[in-house]
Motif scaffolding. Structure first.
Motif, PDB file in Angstrom:
ATOM      1  N   ALA A 197      25.590 -25.100 -39.820  1.00 57.43           N
ATOM      2  CA  ALA A 197      24.749 -26.268 -39.559  1.00 57.43           C
ATOM      3  C   ALA A 197      24.111 -26.160 -38.182  1.00 57.43           C
ATOM      4  O   ALA A 197      22.924 -26.488 -37.995  1.00 57.43           O
ATOM      5  CB  ALA A 197      25.579 -27.550 -39.659  1.00 57.43           C
ATOM      6  N   GLN A 198      24.878 -25.686 -37.197  1.00 56.22           N
ATOM      7  CA  GLN A 198      24.311 -25.523 -35.862  1.00 56.22           C
ATOM      8  C   GLN A 198      23.236 -24.451 -35.854  1.00 56.22           C
ATOM      9  O   GLN A 198      22.149 -24.648 -35.292  1.00 56.22           O
ATOM     10  CB  GLN A 198      25.400 -25.142 -34.847  1.00 56.22           C
ATOM     11  CG  GLN A 198      24.834 -24.980 -33.442  1.00 56.22           C
ATOM     12  CD  GLN A 198      25.828 -24.501 -32.402  1.00 56.22           C
ATOM     13  OE1 GLN A 198      25.439 -23.938 -31.381  1.00 56.22           O
ATOM     14  NE2 GLN A 198      27.106 -24.730 -32.635  1.00 56.22           N
ATOM     15  N   MET A 199      23.510 -23.308 -36.472  1.00 55.62           N
ATOM     16  CA  MET A 199      22.545 -22.214 -36.471  1.00 55.62           C
ATOM     17  C   MET A 199      21.267 -22.586 -37.207  1.00 55.62           C
ATOM     18  O   MET A 199      20.192 -22.053 -36.926  1.00 55.62           O
ATOM     19  CB  MET A 199      23.162 -20.965 -37.089  1.00 55.62           C
ATOM     20  CG  MET A 199      24.352 -20.414 -36.307  1.00 55.62           C
ATOM     21  SD  MET A 199      23.951 -19.982 -34.590  1.00 55.62           S
ATOM     22  CE  MET A 199      23.104 -18.424 -34.833  1.00 55.62           C
ATOM     23  N   ALA A 200      21.365 -23.552 -38.130  1.00 57.38           N
ATOM     24  CA  ALA A 200      20.186 -24.036 -38.843  1.00 57.38           C
ATOM     25  C   ALA A 200      19.439 -25.115 -38.064  1.00 57.38           C
ATOM     26  O   ALA A 200      18.432 -25.641 -38.531  1.00 57.38           O
ATOM     27  CB  ALA A 200      20.586 -24.567 -40.220  1.00 57.38           C
ATOM     28  N   GLY A 201      19.974 -25.462 -36.870  1.00 58.32           N
ATOM     29  CA  GLY A 201      19.315 -26.457 -36.033  1.00 58.32           C
ATOM     30  C   GLY A 201      19.442 -27.876 -36.522  1.00 58.32           C
ATOM     31  O   GLY A 201      18.629 -28.740 -36.182  1.00 58.32           O
ATOM     32  N   GLU A 202      20.515 -28.172 -37.287  1.00 60.58           N
ATOM     33  CA  GLU A 202      20.636 -29.474 -37.923  1.00 60.58           C
ATOM     34  C   GLU A 202      21.181 -30.566 -37.008  1.00 60.58           C
ATOM     35  O   GLU A 202      21.068 -31.738 -37.320  1.00 60.58           O
ATOM     36  CB  GLU A 202      21.504 -29.347 -39.177  1.00 60.58           C
ATOM     37  CG  GLU A 202      20.879 -28.479 -40.257  1.00 60.58           C
ATOM     38  CD  GLU A 202      21.795 -28.285 -41.445  1.00 60.58           C
ATOM     39  OE1 GLU A 202      22.899 -28.890 -41.457  1.00 60.58           O
ATOM     40  OE2 GLU A 202      21.436 -27.511 -42.353  1.00 60.58           O
ATOM     41  N   GLY A 203      21.821 -30.197 -35.895  1.00 61.26           N
ATOM     42  CA  GLY A 203      22.347 -31.214 -34.995  1.00 61.26           C
ATOM     43  C   GLY A 203      23.802 -30.997 -34.656  1.00 61.26           C
ATOM     44  O   GLY A 203      24.343 -29.897 -34.773  1.00 61.26           O
ATOM     45  N   TYR A 204      24.448 -32.066 -34.234  1.00 60.85           N
ATOM     46  CA  TYR A 204      25.836 -32.021 -33.777  1.00 60.85           C
ATOM     47  C   TYR A 204      26.798 -31.784 -34.936  1.00 60.85           C
ATOM     48  O   TYR A 204      26.660 -32.357 -36.021  1.00 60.85           O
ATOM     49  CB  TYR A 204      26.177 -33.347 -33.093  1.00 60.85           C
ATOM     50  CG  TYR A 204      27.635 -33.545 -32.743  1.00 60.85           C
ATOM     51  CD1 TYR A 204      28.169 -32.979 -31.593  1.00 60.85           C
ATOM     52  CD2 TYR A 204      28.462 -34.309 -33.555  1.00 60.85           C
ATOM     53  CE1 TYR A 204      29.501 -33.167 -31.257  1.00 60.85           C
ATOM     54  CE2 TYR A 204      29.796 -34.508 -33.229  1.00 60.85           C
ATOM     55  CZ  TYR A 204      30.304 -33.930 -32.079  1.00 60.85           C
ATOM     56  OH  TYR A 204      31.624 -34.126 -31.761  1.00 60.85           O
ATOM     57  N   SER A 205      27.812 -30.945 -34.699  1.00 60.33           N
ATOM     58  CA  SER A 205      28.853 -30.733 -35.707  1.00 60.33           C
ATOM     59  C   SER A 205      30.216 -30.708 -35.026  1.00 60.33           C
ATOM     60  O   SER A 205      30.334 -30.369 -33.846  1.00 60.33           O
ATOM     61  CB  SER A 205      28.625 -29.435 -36.490  1.00 60.33           C
ATOM     62  OG  SER A 205      28.557 -28.312 -35.626  1.00 60.33           O
ATOM     63  N   CYS A 206      31.226 -31.082 -35.778  1.00 60.46           N
ATOM     64  CA  CYS A 206      32.574 -31.199 -35.220  1.00 60.46           C
ATOM     65  C   CYS A 206      33.610 -30.898 -36.296  1.00 60.46           C
ATOM     66  O   CYS A 206      33.472 -31.363 -37.436  1.00 60.46           O
ATOM     67  CB  CYS A 206      32.794 -32.612 -34.673  1.00 60.46           C
ATOM     68  SG  CYS A 206      34.455 -32.914 -34.004  1.00 60.46           S
ATOM     69  N   VAL A 207      34.617 -30.101 -35.942  1.00 57.89           N
ATOM     70  CA  VAL A 207      35.737 -29.850 -36.836  1.00 57.89           C
ATOM     71  C   VAL A 207      37.022 -30.158 -36.074  1.00 57.89           C
ATOM     72  O   VAL A 207      37.293 -29.576 -35.023  1.00 57.89           O
ATOM     73  CB  VAL A 207      35.770 -28.398 -37.335  1.00 57.89           C
ATOM     74  CG1 VAL A 207      36.986 -28.180 -38.241  1.00 57.89           C
ATOM     75  CG2 VAL A 207      34.481 -28.052 -38.088  1.00 57.89           C
ATOM     76  N   GLU A 208      37.784 -31.106 -36.593  1.00 55.51           N
ATOM     77  CA  GLU A 208      39.107 -31.423 -36.061  1.00 55.51           C
ATOM     78  C   GLU A 208      40.144 -30.718 -36.924  1.00 55.51           C
ATOM     79  O   GLU A 208      40.030 -30.728 -38.158  1.00 55.51           O
ATOM     80  CB  GLU A 208      39.353 -32.930 -36.089  1.00 55.51           C
ATOM     81  CG  GLU A 208      40.717 -33.358 -35.600  1.00 55.51           C
ATOM     82  CD  GLU A 208      40.982 -34.851 -35.804  1.00 55.51           C
ATOM     83  OE1 GLU A 208      42.104 -35.292 -35.496  1.00 55.51           O
ATOM     84  OE2 GLU A 208      40.082 -35.567 -36.273  1.00 55.51           O
ATOM     85  N   ILE A 209      41.130 -30.100 -36.296  1.00 53.79           N
ATOM     86  CA  ILE A 209      42.151 -29.373 -37.048  1.00 53.79           C
ATOM     87  C   ILE A 209      43.537 -29.859 -36.634  1.00 53.79           C
ATOM     88  O   ILE A 209      43.896 -29.819 -35.453  1.00 53.79           O
ATOM     89  CB  ILE A 209      42.027 -27.850 -36.823  1.00 53.79           C
ATOM     90  CG1 ILE A 209      40.652 -27.366 -37.308  1.00 53.79           C
ATOM     91  CG2 ILE A 209      43.139 -27.113 -37.556  1.00 53.79           C
ATOM     92  CD1 ILE A 209      40.405 -25.890 -37.120  1.00 53.79           C
ATOM     93  N   LEU A 210      44.300 -30.350 -37.607  1.00 54.40           N
ATOM     94  CA  LEU A 210      45.667 -30.786 -37.355  1.00 54.40           C
ATOM     95  C   LEU A 210      46.542 -29.552 -37.160  1.00 54.40           C
ATOM     96  O   LEU A 210      46.530 -28.627 -37.974  1.00 54.40           O
ATOM     97  CB  LEU A 210      46.184 -31.621 -38.523  1.00 54.40           C
ATOM     98  CG  LEU A 210      45.348 -32.849 -38.896  1.00 54.40           C
ATOM     99  CD1 LEU A 210      46.006 -33.593 -40.064  1.00 54.40           C
ATOM    100  CD2 LEU A 210      45.159 -33.775 -37.708  1.00 54.40           C
ATOM    101  N   SER A 211      47.296 -29.556 -36.070  1.00 56.09           N
ATOM    102  CA  SER A 211      48.019 -28.358 -35.669  1.00 56.09           C
ATOM    103  C   SER A 211      49.414 -28.727 -35.172  1.00 56.09           C
ATOM    104  O   SER A 211      49.617 -29.803 -34.604  1.00 56.09           O
ATOM    105  CB  SER A 211      47.237 -27.651 -34.556  1.00 56.09           C
ATOM    106  OG  SER A 211      47.925 -26.539 -34.047  1.00 56.09           O
TER     107      SER A 211
END
Length: 247
Positions: A197-211
């Motif tokens: 999504a970022q490389m396509a210039g779509e905007g902000y992205s976020c991934v939260e990972i439970l660890s």
């Protein structure tokens, strides 16, 4: 019987991780490295590190890395992306950094729709400084600063970042977990979608990972993984929360 092919170490990893035994950071960094290699963007990726356990990433990932002040990773990443829009720019942060000390930076990075990707590893404590309560510590969870367990009457309810950030209509947002093999692979797919999504210039992205944090949870690695599957995901549900602004 055919021999099982040993998995190759991604070229984006140059050394073994130096996290505590059973810590989830090593797994998450492995996933990030695999995605970077598969997308063939190791020479076009810039990472911004938080303060905390995530600092040790600079001993593991073979990409350009910047160490930011505590809580300022997303602000630094936004500046880098504006200067070098052709690069993939990611932050690597813990829940204490992104959801507490850096909560303003996290919120306004999403609000401005900065074209970066935040990777937020949520283990429910401040890991490096001794296991204090963080914004994502669950109710009843004992830490060095909530010795009787988190009391919502005193400390409020745990912060659900996905609920906070999705109102800004991000390009992509998901929460994954690494408590078992199927969820590890699902988390990897979320990271790849966020980067795409970022490389396509779509905007902000976020991934939260439970660890897991076996050291500060005072559990074995196996017990920590079970706790995520049986308890943590009940409060922090997994899945994709935004795709192309579609809530």
């Amino acid at each position: 019987m055919a021999a099982v092919k040993e998995r190759e170490i991604p070229r984006s990893i140059y050394a073994a991780n130096s996290f505590c035994p059973g810590c989830g950071h090593g797994l998450v960094l492995r996933l990030i490295a695999e995605v970077i290699d598969e997308m063939d963007i190791d020479r076009d990726t810039i990472g911004v590190l938080a303060v905390g356990c995530s600092c040790l990433t600079n001993r593991t990932l073979a990409i350009d890395l910047l160490q930011s002040p505590h809580g300022r990773a997303s602000a630094a990443a936004a500046a880098i992306k504006r200067c070098r829009p052709e690069k993939l720019v990611l932050t690597y942060q813990g829940d204490g950094d992104a959801a507490s000390i850096g909560i303003a930076e996290t919120i306004y990075t999403a609000q401005r729709k900065e074209k970066i990707t935040q990777i937020i590893v949520n283990n429910g404590v401040y890991g490096m400084t001794g296991g204090q309560m963080s914004p994502t510590t669950l109710v009843g969870q004992k830490t060095t600063t909530s010795v009787k367990g988190r009391d919502p009457e005193v400390s409020g309810m745990p912060l659900n970042l996905m609920e906070v950030l999705k109102s800004f209509e991000p390009a992509y947002m998901a929460r994954g977990s690494i408590h078992d093999a199927p969820h590890i692979m699902k988390a990897k797919s979320y990271i790849k979608k966020a980067f795409a999504a970022q490389m396509a210039g779509e905007g902000y992205s976020c991934v939260e990972i439970l660890s897991p944090c076996p050291t500060n949870w005072h559990m074995t690695p196996e017990e920590s993984m079970r706790r995520i599957g049986e308890e943590v995901i009940q409060y922090y549900p997994l899945g994709e929360f935004a795709k192309g602004g579609d809530q």
